[in-house]
Design an enzyme around this catalytic site. Sequence first.
Site, PDB file in Angstrom:
ATOM      1  N   SER A 147      59.345 -12.785  21.715  1.00 27.42           N
ATOM      2  CA  SER A 147      58.770 -11.445  21.545  1.00 27.42           C
ATOM      3  C   SER A 147      58.333 -10.705  20.231  1.00 27.42           C
ATOM      4  CB  SER A 147      59.693 -10.277  22.420  1.00 27.42           C
ATOM      5  OG  SER A 147      59.466  -8.904  21.953  1.00 27.42           O
ATOM      6  N   TYR A 201      68.285  -6.975  23.662  1.00 20.99           N
ATOM      7  CA  TYR A 201      66.952  -7.562  23.944  1.00 20.99           C
ATOM      8  C   TYR A 201      66.405  -8.233  22.534  1.00 20.99           C
ATOM      9  CZ  TYR A 201      62.357  -8.493  25.080  1.00 20.99           C
ATOM     10  OH  TYR A 201      60.826  -8.989  25.546  1.00 20.99           O
TER      11      TYR A 201
END
Length: 201
Positions: free
Chosen positions: A138, A151
């Site tokens: 990401s 995350y």
Amino acid sequence: MTALVTGASSGLGAEFARQLAARGHDLVLVARSRDRLDALAAGLRERHGVRVDVFAHDLAERGAPERVVADLATIGIAVDLLVNNAGFGTAGRFEQIPAGRDTDQVMVNVVSVVGLTRLLVPAMLARGGGGGVINVGSTAGFQPSPYFAAYAAAKAFVLNFSLALREEYRGRDLRVLALCPGPTRTAFFDVVGSGPRSAPG
């Protein structure tokens, strides 16, 4: 050529499956939702005439990568391309996230990525047939992200793990790629409990 795609029941994982099937790859699809996997597999078989096997596993559970590989051995399938796509995020103040949720996130986003890669890459190298690993990271992995702390840290691991393996396997007929999308309209934000516009950056 056979590709194994984790998190294949929706979002980017399902799209990986569709695109690979369109290119003639046989598939092994892994996710928690057996019903959605079966529906996707049936459509891919009918449309593209490829073999599609389905394994329902929760990659947050300890030993899940080993169980996936045991299933592969049972049906006699060798994987040529591993797509480590399964993942989810949490958002909010770190101390307010429900107990165990970030642990499950690290199991899926980090531990299963390392486990499946470790279990499948040696056979790819032994076959010498141009295997590959795609790890879905990401843009959150490029910087610390307050309120997405676990995350972003997990995706930083995925990015650096992928870059390191790319160098290790350079010249050894095995490619490693980190895909780092920005906010994308998938079920990811349903799990996080926010919309794409809430993502930092």
